[in-house]
Design an enzyme around this catalytic site. Structure first.
Site, PDB file in Angstrom:
ATOM      1  N   CYS A 112       0.841  -1.204   0.000  1.00 21.71           N
ATOM      2  CA  CYS A 112       0.000   0.000   0.000  1.00 21.71           C
ATOM      3  C   CYS A 112       0.880   1.260   0.000  1.00 21.71           C
ATOM      4  O   CYS A 112       1.607   1.492  -0.964  1.00 21.71           O
ATOM      5  CB  CYS A 112      -0.988  -0.031   1.161  1.00 21.71           C
ATOM      6  SG  CYS A 112      -2.313   1.193   0.979  1.00 21.71           S
TER       7      CYS A 112
ATOM      8  N   HIS B  75      -3.791  -4.683  -0.117  1.00 21.32           N
ATOM      9  CA  HIS B  75      -3.319  -5.263   1.149  1.00 21.32           C
ATOM     10  C   HIS B  75      -3.414  -6.785   1.072  1.00 21.32           C
ATOM     11  O   HIS B  75      -4.488  -7.339   1.308  1.00 21.32           O
ATOM     12  CB  HIS B  75      -4.188  -4.762   2.316  1.00 21.32           C
ATOM     13  CG  HIS B  75      -3.908  -3.363   2.716  1.00 21.32           C
ATOM     14  ND1 HIS B  75      -2.915  -3.027   3.626  1.00 21.32           N
ATOM     15  CD2 HIS B  75      -4.474  -2.195   2.330  1.00 21.32           C
ATOM     16  CE1 HIS B  75      -2.892  -1.713   3.784  1.00 21.32           C
ATOM     17  NE2 HIS B  75      -3.824  -1.182   3.004  1.00 21.32           N
TER      18      HIS B  75
ATOM     19  N   GLU C 114      -2.397  -8.924   3.150  1.00 23.62           N
ATOM     20  CA  GLU C 114      -2.699  -9.484   4.480  1.00 23.62           C
ATOM     21  C   GLU C 114      -4.184  -9.386   4.814  1.00 23.62           C
ATOM     22  O   GLU C 114      -4.657 -10.004   5.766  1.00 23.62           O
ATOM     23  CB  GLU C 114      -1.848  -8.775   5.557  1.00 23.62           C
ATOM     24  CG  GLU C 114      -2.302  -7.398   5.960  1.00 23.62           C
ATOM     25  CD  GLU C 114      -1.947  -6.269   4.994  1.00 23.62           C
ATOM     26  OE1 GLU C 114      -2.219  -5.109   5.339  1.00 23.62           O
ATOM     27  OE2 GLU C 114      -1.410  -6.539   3.888  1.00 23.62           O
TER      28      GLU C 114
END
Length: 209
Positions: free
Chosen positions: A79, A181, A183
């Site tokens: 990001c 993202h 994750e």
């Protein structure tokens, strides 16, 4: 060992948890001297380009991160962490980035709601080690108001549409960045992090020979 850079501007715990779930040893680093011991690093980031660069500068990360980038070891920005890999950010005036990838970071044009937030598909522009085993047009989670404009389009491995087409995954050699993202992107995000972890391990084995 994968180092996660803590400069007060990142979503560290979710990255650490994702790597733990994938069984890759990871360490949150609060000091740039720890970079020397890492086989690969992740630079997360949330917020504004200028704030991130100010924090990295104040805490003594900038030059060590550039040196890590030059070392050939795997480096992944996420990001805002991807955006600061570029030379220049245009948020609240022009601000210098890490300069590991040529190009700049600009605001989305008028006409679409900003930030671009939520799930969107990533079109694979070319094969990448990080995209292995991930189907084309898979969904990933985005939250951002700015996007990268690389000097060399060849660095774009994945793109996304939001009013315009913008780079979602960029990289060359050992320097890579994801605008989304991973994750927070469920199975395909975890797969990308797994690919990164495998690359780190493989690279560490080769380097130790």
């Amino acid at each position: 060992m994968i180092g996660i850079v803590d400069y007060g501007r990142g979503n560290l715990r979710s990255v650490e948890k994702a790597l733990a779930r994938l069984q890759f040893p990871a360490k949150i680093m609060t000091d740039a001297t720890e970079l020397a011991d890492m086989d690969g690093i992740i630079l997360p980031g949330v917020g504004a380009f200028a704030d991130a660069m100010a924090a990295l500068t104040e805490q003594g990360w900038v030059e060590p991160l550039r040196q890590f980038g030059a070392s050939g070891r795997p480096f992944l920005g996420i990001c805002l962490g991807m955006q600061v890999l570029f030379e220049l950010g245009e948020e609240h005036g022009n601000h210098q980035g890490l300069g590991l990838l040529p190009g700049r970071v600009v605001r989305f044009p008028e006409g679409r709601k900003v930030p671009h937030m939520g799930w969107n598909t990533v079109h694979q522009e070319k094969p990448s080690l990080l995209l292995e085993g991930i189907p084309d047009e898979s969904f990933f989670y985005f939250v951002h108001s700015y996007y990268a404009v690389p000097e060399n389009p060849e660095v774009v491995a994945g793109s996304c549409e939001y009013g315009i087409r913008f780079p979602a995954l960029v990289g060359r050699n050992n320097i890579w960045g994801a605008q989304f993202h991973p994750e927070k992107s469920s199975p395909w995000g975890l797969k990308l992090l797994e690919n990164f972890g495998k690359w780190v391990n493989q690279n560490a084995r080769v380097s130790s020979h």
